[in-house]
Structure formats: structure tokens, C-alpha cells
Design a protein around this motif. Sequence first.
Motif, mmCIF file in Angstrom:
data_model
loop_
_atom_site.group_PDB
_atom_site.id
_atom_site.type_symbol
_atom_site.label_atom_id
_atom_site.label_comp_id
_atom_site.label_asym_id
_atom_site.label_seq_id
_atom_site.Cartn_x
_atom_site.Cartn_y
_atom_site.Cartn_z
ATOM 1 N N SER A 7 7.141 -42.554 26.011
ATOM 2 C CA SER A 7 6.532 -43.300 26.786
ATOM 3 C C SER A 7 4.899 -43.188 25.462
ATOM 4 O O SER A 7 4.692 -42.348 24.683
ATOM 5 N N GLU A 8 4.757 -44.086 25.887
ATOM 6 C CA GLU A 8 3.078 -44.439 24.854
ATOM 7 C C GLU A 8 2.176 -43.571 26.057
ATOM 8 O O GLU A 8 2.189 -42.695 27.177
ATOM 9 N N PHE A 9 0.531 -42.626 24.630
ATOM 10 C CA PHE A 9 0.820 -42.308 24.762
ATOM 11 C C PHE A 9 -1.242 -42.730 24.626
ATOM 12 O O PHE A 9 -1.580 -42.111 23.126
ATOM 13 N N TRP A 10 -2.324 -43.264 25.544
ATOM 14 C CA TRP A 10 -3.419 -44.110 25.161
ATOM 15 C C TRP A 10 -4.591 -43.019 25.838
ATOM 16 O O TRP A 10 -4.501 -43.524 26.633
ATOM 17 N N PRO A 11 -5.224 -42.724 24.942
ATOM 18 C CA PRO A 11 -6.199 -41.842 25.579
ATOM 19 C C PRO A 11 -6.970 -43.068 26.186
ATOM 20 O O PRO A 11 -7.229 -42.990 27.923
ATOM 21 N N VAL A 21 -4.757 -37.924 29.130
ATOM 22 C CA VAL A 21 -3.791 -38.071 28.166
ATOM 23 C C VAL A 21 -3.533 -36.373 28.685
ATOM 24 O O VAL A 21 -2.730 -35.596 28.782
ATOM 25 N N MET A 22 -5.118 -34.931 29.138
ATOM 26 C CA MET A 22 -4.582 -33.184 29.203
ATOM 27 C C MET A 22 -3.923 -33.683 30.705
ATOM 28 O O MET A 22 -2.929 -33.036 31.072
ATOM 29 N N ALA A 23 -4.166 -34.393 31.695
ATOM 30 C CA ALA A 23 -3.488 -34.503 33.436
ATOM 31 C C ALA A 23 -1.886 -35.346 33.045
ATOM 32 O O ALA A 23 -1.309 -34.463 33.586
ATOM 33 N N TYR A 24 -2.276 -35.842 31.743
ATOM 34 C CA TYR A 24 -0.697 -36.669 31.805
ATOM 35 C C TYR A 24 0.378 -35.601 31.621
ATOM 36 O O TYR A 24 1.722 -35.061 31.776
ATOM 37 N N PHE A 25 -0.190 -34.837 30.158
ATOM 38 C CA PHE A 25 0.803 -33.967 29.252
ATOM 39 C C PHE A 25 0.885 -33.253 29.840
ATOM 40 O O PHE A 25 2.224 -32.065 30.165
ATOM 41 N N VAL A 51 -4.014 -32.136 22.093
ATOM 42 C CA VAL A 51 -3.610 -33.352 23.356
ATOM 43 C C VAL A 51 -5.541 -33.486 23.511
ATOM 44 O O VAL A 51 -6.205 -34.213 23.442
ATOM 45 N N ALA A 52 -6.664 -32.002 22.935
ATOM 46 C CA ALA A 52 -7.976 -32.181 23.183
ATOM 47 C C ALA A 52 -8.738 -33.066 22.303
ATOM 48 O O ALA A 52 -9.522 -33.379 22.686
ATOM 49 N N GLU A 60 -8.466 -48.052 20.389
ATOM 50 C CA GLU A 60 -7.865 -49.149 19.639
ATOM 51 C C GLU A 60 -6.589 -47.098 18.905
ATOM 52 O O GLU A 60 -5.851 -48.272 18.003
ATOM 53 N N HIS A 61 -6.797 -46.563 19.871
ATOM 54 C CA HIS A 61 -6.044 -45.215 19.632
ATOM 55 C C HIS A 61 -4.874 -44.974 20.490
ATOM 56 O O HIS A 61 -5.798 -44.784 21.382
ATOM 57 N N TYR A 62 -3.656 -45.310 20.154
ATOM 58 C CA TYR A 62 -2.460 -45.067 21.116
ATOM 59 C C TYR A 62 -1.227 -44.638 20.354
ATOM 60 O O TYR A 62 -1.526 -44.567 18.480
ATOM 61 N N PHE A 63 -0.382 -43.869 20.821
ATOM 62 C CA PHE A 63 0.410 -42.711 20.451
ATOM 63 C C PHE A 63 1.939 -43.365 21.091
ATOM 64 O O PHE A 63 2.058 -43.296 22.067
ATOM 65 N N ASN A 64 2.434 -42.845 20.662
ATOM 66 C CA ASN A 64 4.056 -42.592 21.585
ATOM 67 C C ASN A 64 4.524 -41.586 21.619
ATOM 68 O O ASN A 64 4.145 -40.018 20.560
ATOM 69 N N ILE A 65 4.614 -41.080 22.620
ATOM 70 C CA ILE A 65 4.828 -39.577 22.506
ATOM 71 C C ILE A 65 7.060 -39.587 23.348
ATOM 72 O O ILE A 65 7.191 -40.337 23.811
ATOM 73 N N PHE A 66 7.214 -38.252 22.929
ATOM 74 C CA PHE A 66 8.698 -38.299 23.408
ATOM 75 C C PHE A 66 8.871 -36.898 23.899
ATOM 76 O O PHE A 66 8.394 -35.791 23.667
#
Length: 72
Positions: A7-11, A21-25, A51-52, A60-66
Motif C-alpha cells: 500500500s501507498e503510505f502518504w502522510p 499515517v498513525m491512524a492507518y498504521f 510512523v510519528a 512530496e514525501h510518500y512511501f510504500n508499505i508491506f
Amino acid sequence: PRLLIVSEFWPYGLRVAGSSVMAYFRFLESKGFICHLMKNNGLQRLTEPLVAELEPLGKEHYFNIFAERAHV
């Protein structure tokens, strides 16, 4: 059965959508998932402190998570 999510993880995007992102995590963890940040051709275990650190980043900062759940 085993369940895997990439999944994308885009704060910024989650903030604009009224979440974080904390709520999603925490949601994924509450469903039994172990989450990892995908970076540098590897995986880094996501923890609440990490995550904090990601939470205030700009658009401009986004990530992918597994995320992996071994048992239902």
C-alpha cells in the motif's frame, strides 16, 4: 489464510483526507498486520516512533508499505 498488502503510505494525502499515517498504521495493527516500510530494496519494520517521524512530512514525501498477517 495468509494475507499480504502492499500500500501507498502518504502522510500529506492522508491528512488532506482527514486521517493520518498513525491512524492507518494502528488500524492495520489492530487487524493483526505486521507493517514494514519498503525502502532501499528491503523492509524496515514500522513502529509507532517511526510512523510519528513520518507524520509531519510534506506532500512530496510518500512511501510504500508491506503489511503481512499470518493468521486470520
